[in-house]
Design an enzyme around this catalytic site. Structure first.
Site, short mmCIF file in Angstrom:
data_model
loop_
_atom_site.label_atom_id
_atom_site.label_comp_id
_atom_site.label_asym_id
_atom_site.label_seq_id
_atom_site.Cartn_x
_atom_site.Cartn_y
_atom_site.Cartn_z
N CYS A 45 11.93 85.21 124.68
CA CYS A 45 12.03 86.65 124.48
C CYS A 45 11.22 87.37 125.55
O CYS A 45 10.07 87.00 125.80
CB CYS A 45 11.53 87.04 123.09
SG CYS A 45 11.69 88.81 122.72
N CYS B 251 3.52 88.34 118.10
CA CYS B 251 4.67 87.47 117.86
C CYS B 251 4.60 86.22 118.74
O CYS B 251 4.43 86.31 119.96
CB CYS B 251 5.97 88.22 118.14
SG CYS B 251 7.46 87.23 117.89
N CYS C 73 8.84 84.95 110.06
CA CYS C 73 9.01 86.03 111.02
C CYS C 73 7.86 86.03 112.01
O CYS C 73 6.69 86.05 111.63
CB CYS C 73 9.07 87.35 110.27
SG CYS C 73 9.74 88.71 111.20
N CYS D 104 5.82 91.04 122.41
CA CYS D 104 5.04 91.72 121.37
C CYS D 104 3.76 90.93 121.11
O CYS D 104 3.79 89.70 121.00
CB CYS D 104 5.86 91.86 120.09
SG CYS D 104 7.33 92.90 120.31
N GLU E 77 16.14 78.20 118.35
CA GLU E 77 15.74 78.00 116.97
C GLU E 77 16.57 78.83 116.01
O GLU E 77 16.94 79.96 116.30
CB GLU E 77 14.26 78.35 116.79
CG GLU E 77 13.36 77.61 117.77
CD GLU E 77 11.89 77.79 117.48
OE1 GLU E 77 11.56 78.44 116.47
OE2 GLU E 77 11.08 77.27 118.24
N CYS F 5 18.64 83.01 109.79
CA CYS F 5 17.99 83.81 110.83
C CYS F 5 18.39 83.21 112.17
O CYS F 5 18.10 82.03 112.45
CB CYS F 5 16.48 83.78 110.65
SG CYS F 5 15.56 84.69 111.90
#
Length: 358
Positions: free
Chosen positions: A129, A136, A348, A133, A109, A122
């Site tokens: 990932c 997220c 974000c 977290c 993305e 971005c």
């Protein structure tokens, strides 16, 4: 750090060419010149190739009309390194999220964020990932692999071509942890600066913090902006939000950030996602200011962007402003970033594989 050598396609069996040759995107004019000379072509064709890749957006070497026709045929299977558009969504604020299909079928993305005077991209550095977290969305889908430098640079060129506008800023804040893919990220940073023409200080690299990697980054003297995802002012709370913090205590992370400032002369930005009732209390603001005393830094507060998997809430504006006021009273530089692209799940913390469209 040495660049990945460019292999001659003439040295490989036809069926192996597209699989084994590193893509050309991300290579400098010097590398491309050496590569064309390896093919028995004059050196000036390296500059031609560089122009067609970075300025004219060529996706196949067979389309470069200034190259001899017979040579174009030989190079047809040499990968430039461009992705294909899998899905595109536009938020009401004109932020655009792109799902890009890579050569192996994986999807990554990127987000284009326009404003009156600039276009920010971005970019992702990994498929998924591994940091997980808690707040997220991206980390909820797990980790697949690192991106190579071409796959990172491609995201910027894709957005630039779609907007028909030069990209002015790039933030490495998409899918993935950049400092777990240091070689490709540093190579991509150099290419974006030298080949695409984006100023080094207009490039921001975000990290949760990987032991010794911030120090290593400083030694490259890239002059990029370093943004450290802190999100908590003490070790216990940081471990709750960021699992990797257990192996890298906040005291060690901040010590390495201080070294970064000493080596580069550049301040560190600390990203801090505000979660209502979790890390946005007055005592948290006081602790945060105490942590950051004594070196050049700036706090970027990010009101939480909601995702489906967890029940965190965004603080109201009064709570946010109270947090800001305490930091200011403690002489801590601070700003608030209200993320764009919320309606397209492009803000974000919202990038994730579960939003892929067929």
């Amino acid at each position: 750090m040495s660049a990945t050598p460019l292999v001659s396609p003439l040295d490989l069996p036809k069926t192996e060419k597209s699989q084994l040759i590193p893509p050309l995107l991300g290579a400098s004019v010097t590398e491309l010149t050496a590569w064309v000379q390896q093919q028995g072509q004059p050196g000036y064709r390296g500059k031609q190739l560089h122009d067609w890749i970075y300025n004219q957006g060529v996706r196949s070497l067979s389309d470069i009309s200034v190259f001899p026709k017979n040579w174009r045929g030989e190079l047809a299977e040499v990968p430039v390194g461009r992705s294909t558009l899998h899905y595109r969504s536009v938020a009401p604020d004109d932020t655009v999220k792109y799902l890009l299909k890579l050569a192996d079928g994986q999807i990554v993305e990127a987000v284009g964020i326009p404003s009156d005077k600039r276009l920010t991209v971005c970019v992702s550095t990994q498929v998924g990932c591994p940091m997980a977290c808690d707040f997220c969305a991206t980390g909820k889908g797990g980790f697949t692999r690192n991106l190579n430098r071409a796959e990172i640079v491609d995201q910027v060129l894709t957005v630039q071509e779609d907007f028909q506008q030069r990209v002015s800023n790039v933030v490495f804040m998409g899918m993935g942890e950049p400092l777990l893919n240091t070689e490709s990220v540093i190579s991509a940073v150099k290419s974006l600066n030298q080949d695409v023409g984006i100023g080094a200080r207009s490039l921001t690299l975000s990290t949760v913090g990987i032991r010794d990697r911030i120090r290593q980054l400083a030694e490259h003297n890239l002059q990029v902006t370093l943004a450290v995802s802190l999100h908590a002012p003490n070790q216990a709370l940081r471990e709750q939000l960021i699992p990797s913090a257990k192996a890298y205590p906040i005291e060690d992370l901040l010590a390495e950030c201080r070294e970064y400032v000493q080596i580069t002369g550049r301040r560190v930005t600390f990203e801090y996602v505000l979660l209502a009732g979790v890390n946005d209390l007055p005592e948290h603001a006081m602790q945060l200011s105490k942590c950051l005393r004594g070196f050049q830094s700036h706090v970027n507060l990010i009101p939480y962007n909601p995702i489906e998997e967890v029940d965190y809430k965004r603080p109201d504006r009064d709570r946010i402003q109270a947090f800001v006021k305490i930091l200011q009273e403690q002489n801590t530089a601070v700003s608030v970033r209200y993320s764009r692209g919320l309606e397209a799940d492009a803000a974000c913390g919202q990038l994730r594989s579960s939003k892929f469209k067929s």
